[in-house]
Design a protein around this motif. Structure first.
Motif, PDB file in Angstrom:
ATOM      1  N   VAL A 105       2.844  -1.035   1.650  1.00  0.00           N
ATOM      2  CA  VAL A 105       4.255  -0.775   1.959  1.00  0.00           C
ATOM      3  C   VAL A 105       5.142  -1.957   1.592  1.00  0.00           C
ATOM      4  O   VAL A 105       4.919  -3.070   2.063  1.00  0.00           O
ATOM      5  N   VAL A 142       4.155   2.508  -1.469  1.00  0.00           N
ATOM      6  CA  VAL A 142       5.386   3.100  -0.965  1.00  0.00           C
ATOM      7  C   VAL A 142       6.442   2.009  -0.839  1.00  0.00           C
ATOM      8  O   VAL A 142       6.205   0.973  -0.222  1.00  0.00           O
ATOM      9  N   MET A 157       4.554  13.668   0.190  1.00  0.00           N
ATOM     10  CA  MET A 157       5.169  12.673   1.085  1.00  0.00           C
ATOM     11  C   MET A 157       4.593  12.831   2.498  1.00  0.00           C
ATOM     12  O   MET A 157       4.295  11.840   3.168  1.00  0.00           O
ATOM     13  N   LEU A 216       1.255  11.179   3.039  1.00  0.00           N
ATOM     14  CA  LEU A 216       1.259   9.724   3.190  1.00  0.00           C
ATOM     15  C   LEU A 216       1.714   9.290   4.588  1.00  0.00           C
ATOM     16  O   LEU A 216       1.300   8.247   5.079  1.00  0.00           O
ATOM     17  N   ALA A 239       5.641   1.869  -7.533  1.00  0.00           N
ATOM     18  CA  ALA A 239       5.794   2.760  -6.380  1.00  0.00           C
ATOM     19  C   ALA A 239       5.375   4.186  -6.725  1.00  0.00           C
ATOM     20  O   ALA A 239       5.694   4.701  -7.799  1.00  0.00           O
ATOM     21  N   ASP A 240       4.620   4.802  -5.813  1.00  0.00           N
ATOM     22  CA  ASP A 240       4.330   6.235  -5.914  1.00  0.00           C
ATOM     23  C   ASP A 240       5.414   7.030  -5.195  1.00  0.00           C
ATOM     24  O   ASP A 240       5.805   8.112  -5.620  1.00  0.00           O
ATOM     25  N   LEU A 241       5.856   6.455  -4.086  1.00  0.00           N
ATOM     26  CA  LEU A 241       6.896   7.093  -3.273  1.00  0.00           C
ATOM     27  C   LEU A 241       7.971   6.050  -2.964  1.00  0.00           C
ATOM     28  O   LEU A 241       7.651   4.933  -2.564  1.00  0.00           O
ATOM     29  N   LEU A 296       3.164   4.775   7.841  1.00  0.00           N
ATOM     30  CA  LEU A 296       2.614   4.455   6.521  1.00  0.00           C
ATOM     31  C   LEU A 296       1.515   3.401   6.605  1.00  0.00           C
ATOM     32  O   LEU A 296       0.460   3.524   5.975  1.00  0.00           O
ATOM     33  N   HIS A 339      -1.422   2.574   3.760  1.00  0.00           N
ATOM     34  CA  HIS A 339      -0.749   2.457   2.463  1.00  0.00           C
ATOM     35  C   HIS A 339      -0.161   1.065   2.263  1.00  0.00           C
ATOM     36  O   HIS A 339       0.057   0.322   3.221  1.00  0.00           O
TER      37      HIS A 339
END
Lengths: 375, 375
Positions: B46, B23, B193, B196, B93-95, B39, B44
């Protein structure tokens, strides 16, 4: 010919916006006495009658016009009456306003009944639930109590008007702008009462939704205890919980909608002054919020309410939670409510009556109510 | 055979609730940096990237993990990036979360576009109106800006998710319970979203109503200025105006409903966290309320905003009022709005941009809006 003019004249006096009416207010507490301000501003003849609990208030008002609760003078020209002067206070009233708290409403109304006459309008500022006088296990709203008490010869002849919406009494005395709703099954009666009270500061909307107005009036107190809990969490670790309070506010509005719908009321009251508006003012300060803060800070519910009762503090929202909780099976039996649609109310009951931990319980409410389908 | 497992595996990584995702948060200000907390709690990877305005923030974060605005440490294990390290920050990045204020959103998003890839989800915490990039006289909502900026090859391939509801950033860092809505035209993207970020404290509801969420997000700031005015009236004569504030709160909700409906949004956002909830928290404190208080206390609108601007204070609600005011003729032209249904907004415009007296104007709003037919 004279009688003809008399009828027109008396009708004009009675319903005319700009004509003097005789208004009797029963109860000289904060709200009853506050309503003297717009009434006197509009030039009406105002009788303010005190219950046996109001003797000191009437004493001081008669002495120098000062209301000891509001700590300021009321308008000139108000006629003050003691508890034992009810008959005189009620004489020739066009409008009688019950300025009585919910727990005293029935007993005072019973005393007033002998002096009620067809054509009088009865307003009430009392809010909430009560047990049915005929069936002590049944929870009903206060308008039903008044209807029930009315003797047969007056049934359908005395219209009732109920007041809802955000209204701190002292601000009415100060002539600060406000906005309330008058709800009645008899819209003309509500309009009549409005015509006597409305000023450029005391604003009145008209509604036919007596049920919605009463449910919101009671439940905004209940949910304000919950919003107070979010304020109280800072006692646990010093951290503000404004996000939590705002989210709970939204859930409270949703659940007032669920209960109002189940009772047959209208959603317009929920998103209007009786619901959203009155919840906003009630959660900002007051006894309901204080009880919530104390529980949010870690004190068990039963201990917190005992403490407040020992200090002679009545918490209306506490009673409303209990009444609403007892109302649920009645509504489920009718098939108009599913209690799973009231998770916040259930949490409040568990915290206040079963001593569940407030913080943990509210965290679970936040989990459950987020994205919850309240329909 | 291997490719088969690879597809399953990569998909699992990408959409799985319990798997690590990459992310990237663009903007290290209050909200962008706050979202690192849920997050990281969820494990995750970050990346927090600072704009040219965030250099000092990134400096200190790299030094000892302390965020100078939040005045506390963020979670361990966050990767920090300076303005000139955007490409690296965006890698894999996924998000991507746009933690950028509304006025900076377009320029930062333009910089990020070269690194966007099909399948990435883009979230945004920016709220409000902007002028259309293609037509500088046209007011549109921020989601439309992002859609417009997307290059042709990515149109329809990058889903956007918008965040609304009451959310003071620092309370997210403190892990206080909250409840927000994620709205997207692509519900799966919103759910992704959420998967996550959601924790037992950071609660997320899902909505398809991007328009309603954005209108409420902008207008709650605008109306909070008006609610602040009621707070400011005490400067005039020392008297509280809680009744007025609560009534205005209700009118604000009604008018957010009028605008949302005209724009094609859903009323569910208005009575949900983006509307009622966010209005509640915004009117309790903050810059919008302060501007209102100053005007309510008697300072002319143009002088009050100049004073705040001289002190380098941005008041989002002030811009929202201006944008909404310019939006009205656009909506009237389409035949979806009648400006007479927005008396409170009109009053705010007149007070802030035409120096009308706040008290007198609000008294008239109270007269007009009480019992007003907002339908």
């Amino acid at each position: 010919m004279l009688w003809f003019f008399y009828i027109i004249y008396s009708n004009y006096i009675k319903r005319g916006t700009y004509n003097m009416a005789n208004v009797t207010i029963l109860g000289a507490g904060a709200m009853g006495s506050a309503l003297t301000t717009p009434l006197r501003k509009n030039g009406h003849n105002v009788n303010l009658w005190g219950t046996h609990l109001d003797t000191k208030i009437i004493d001081q008002l008669k002495k120098d016009g000062t209301h000891i609760k509001h700590k300021c003078k009321l308008e000139d020209g108000i006629n003050y009456f003691y508890n034992e002067e009810l008959e005189e206070a009620m004489k020739d009233a066009d409008l009688v306003i019950m300025g009585i708290t919910s727990d005293g409403l029935a007993s005072v109304f019973k005393k007033a009944i002998p002096y009620l006459k067809e054509g009088m309008v009865v307003g009430s500022v009392a809010k909430g639930f009560e047990y049915d006088l005929k069936d002590k296990d049944k929870v009903i709203i206060l308008p039903d109590i008044l209807e029930e008490l009315l003797p047969e010869n007056l049934v359908g002849k005395i219209p009732f008007v109920f007041v809802g919406g955000p209204c701190k009494a002292v601000e009415v005395v100060w002539e600060c702008p406000n906005s309330v709703d008058y709800a009645s099954k008899d819209i003309e009666a509500a309009k009549y009462m409005r015509s006597l009270l409305v000023t450029d500061k005391y604003n009145v909307g008209i509604s036919s939704d007596v049920i919605g107005l009463e449910i919101c009036a009671a439940m905004k107190n209940a949910y304000s205890i919950g919003l107070g809990m979010a304020e109280g969490f800072k006692e646990l670790d010093g951290k503000l919980n404004n996000n939590c309070k705002a989210a709970l506010f939204t859930f409270a509005v949703a659940e007032m909608g669920v209960l109002t719908k189940a009772m047959g009321g209208s959603y317009s009251s929920v998103i209007g002054q009786p619901g959203v508006g009155d919840l906003e003012i009630t959660c900002e300060a007051g006894r309901n919020r204080i009880l919530g803060e104390v529980c949010g800070g870690g004190m068990p519910g039963t201990k917190a309410i005992k403490k407040m009762r020992d200090e002679d503090i009545t918490v209306e929202g506490y009673n409303a939670i209990k009444f609403a909780w007892e109302l649920i099976p009645q509504l489920e039996e009718k098939g108009v409510l599913d209690r799973s649609k009231l998770p916040f109310l259930q949490a409040l009951y568990e915290i206040l009556f079963e001593d569940k931990n407030a913080y943990d319980t509210i965290v679970k409410v936040m989990n459950k109510c987020t994205g919850f389908d309240y329909e």
